[in-house]
Scaffold this active site. Sequence first.
Site, PDB file in Angstrom:
ATOM      1  N   SER A 117      -0.988  11.578  -9.621  1.00  0.00           N
ATOM      2  CA  SER A 117       0.096  11.316 -10.742  1.00  0.00           C
ATOM      3  C   SER A 117      -0.581  10.412 -11.736  1.00  0.00           C
ATOM      4  CB  SER A 117       1.516  10.917 -10.065  1.00  0.00           C
ATOM      5  OG  SER A 117       1.694  11.456  -8.925  1.00  0.00           O
ATOM      6  N   HIS A 125       1.038  18.021  -4.451  1.00  0.00           N
ATOM      7  CA  HIS A 125       2.141  17.951  -3.927  1.00  0.00           C
ATOM      8  C   HIS A 125       2.661  19.457  -3.570  1.00  0.00           C
ATOM      9  CE1 HIS A 125       2.555  14.199  -6.701  1.00  0.00           C
ATOM     10  NE2 HIS A 125       2.584  13.839  -5.467  1.00  0.00           N
ATOM     11  N   GLN A 137      -3.868   6.179   4.450  1.00  0.00           N
ATOM     12  CA  GLN A 137      -2.541   6.401   4.504  1.00  0.00           C
ATOM     13  C   GLN A 137      -2.253   7.267   5.821  1.00  0.00           C
ATOM     14  OE1 GLN A 137       0.559   6.683   1.374  1.00  0.00           O
ATOM     15  NE2 GLN A 137       0.388   8.809   1.677  1.00  0.00           N
ATOM     16  N   GLN A 150       5.554  -0.992  -1.697  1.00  0.00           N
ATOM     17  CA  GLN A 150       4.328  -0.542  -1.648  1.00  0.00           C
ATOM     18  C   GLN A 150       3.420  -0.971  -2.654  1.00  0.00           C
ATOM     19  OE1 GLN A 150       5.189   3.669  -0.914  1.00  0.00           O
ATOM     20  NE2 GLN A 150       3.206   3.975  -1.944  1.00  0.00           N
TER      21      GLN A 150
HETATM   22  P1  AMP Z   1       2.462  10.592  -3.998  1.00  0.00           P
HETATM   23  O1  AMP Z   1       3.493  11.179  -4.744  1.00  0.00           O
HETATM   24  O2  AMP Z   1       1.019  10.161  -4.715  1.00  0.00           O
HETATM   25  O3  AMP Z   1       2.822   9.452  -3.184  1.00  0.00           O
HETATM   26  O4  AMP Z   1       1.762  11.410  -3.125  1.00  0.00           O
HETATM   27  C1  AMP Z   1       2.845  12.138  -2.068  1.00  0.00           C
HETATM   28  C2  AMP Z   1       1.796  13.074  -1.071  1.00  0.00           C
HETATM   29  O5  AMP Z   1       1.123  13.873  -1.846  1.00  0.00           O
HETATM   30  C3  AMP Z   1       0.718  12.122  -0.369  1.00  0.00           C
HETATM   31  O6  AMP Z   1       0.855  12.648   0.878  1.00  0.00           O
HETATM   32  C4  AMP Z   1      -0.349  12.441  -1.055  1.00  0.00           C
HETATM   33  O7  AMP Z   1      -1.492  12.409  -0.211  1.00  0.00           O
HETATM   34  C5  AMP Z   1      -0.239  13.861  -1.439  1.00  0.00           C
HETATM   35  N1  AMP Z   1      -1.321  14.101  -2.590  1.00  0.00           N
HETATM   36  C6  AMP Z   1      -1.265  13.606  -3.809  1.00  0.00           C
HETATM   37  N2  AMP Z   1      -2.356  13.855  -4.545  1.00  0.00           N
HETATM   38  C7  AMP Z   1      -2.796  14.920  -3.780  1.00  0.00           C
HETATM   39  C8  AMP Z   1      -3.884  15.942  -3.997  1.00  0.00           C
HETATM   40  N3  AMP Z   1      -4.593  15.840  -5.188  1.00  0.00           N
HETATM   41  N4  AMP Z   1      -4.154  16.906  -3.143  1.00  0.00           N
HETATM   42  C9  AMP Z   1      -3.537  16.822  -1.971  1.00  0.00           C
HETATM   43  N5  AMP Z   1      -2.311  16.113  -1.806  1.00  0.00           N
HETATM   44  C10 AMP Z   1      -2.166  15.195  -2.444  1.00  0.00           C
END
Ligand code: AMP
Length: 284
Positions: A186, A37, A153, A61
Amino acid sequence: MDVIETSEQLTSRITRLKKKGTTIGFVPTMGSLHLGHLSLIEEAHKKSDVVVVSIFVNPTQFNSSDDLKSYPRDLEKDIKLLETTDCELLFAPSVKEIYPEQDHRIFDFGQIDKVMEGRFRPGHFNGVAQVVSRLFQIVKPDKAFFGLKDFQQIAVIREMVKQLELGVDIAACPIVRESDGLAMSSRNLLLQPEKRKKAPIIARSLFESCIFAKNHSVEETRNFVIDAINGDKSFEVEYFDIVDGETLQPVKNWKESICIVGCIAVFAGEVRLIDNVIYKNSES
Ligand code: AMP
């Protein structure tokens, strides 16, 4: 950094900023923040004047109520971490704030959301489109930053922006990994210690398959990855598809497209992990 809980307050802050010609970079998240993030925030800071982050665990979702219930949440910790970054505004709304009424919108993304995540998590991308379109309406970003970890996504969101004519530029940022290769997520927090230790097998198999692919067919490469991961009884591949990076439809041979990606979902017990690897892109 200011923490804002209502759309009205955020909209008025953004309106004031926009009047001064300030550009807004937006990073939507579900919290439980990690370095993946933070990399999006860093990129947003480079490309825009003010960075807005949202933390909202979007119920629409999730296609399993247990998954929604067990999703890790720690707002206090997230706020402390965000204080160390270039995020200026944190939007942390309640469910009522985002959905004052039930959102009945049904999107049609054609074939893009019928495969992979869309196939195994029915309704997931419709929920993603509901929340992201609502957040875009409130935040009014010039540019929004998403991680390539969620490869499908990004394709869905680009299609949504096009269909709704939202005029938001979508930036795709590289996957950030733990030092052992596991893609940061996460959900990694939910892994049992034994499974966490073995989980790098997912990334390792994907990386090794890039070398294997040089002298094997798409089908052989697909089986190579599935067999390597399923060979460890701690894991079960839900799908591994080698697809065209734009249409997300499976390819049969390496010459079929200029951009080819392998996307995977794996169960480690109850915890579902996703990852992907780019075999070929337009620059290579
Ligand atoms: P989330 O909180 O899992 O919904 O993710 C929020 C954003 O962070 C989304 O655009 C994810 O693709 C991105 N994201 C989550 N994990 C990673 C990672 N390991 N590397 C890069 N972006 C990430």
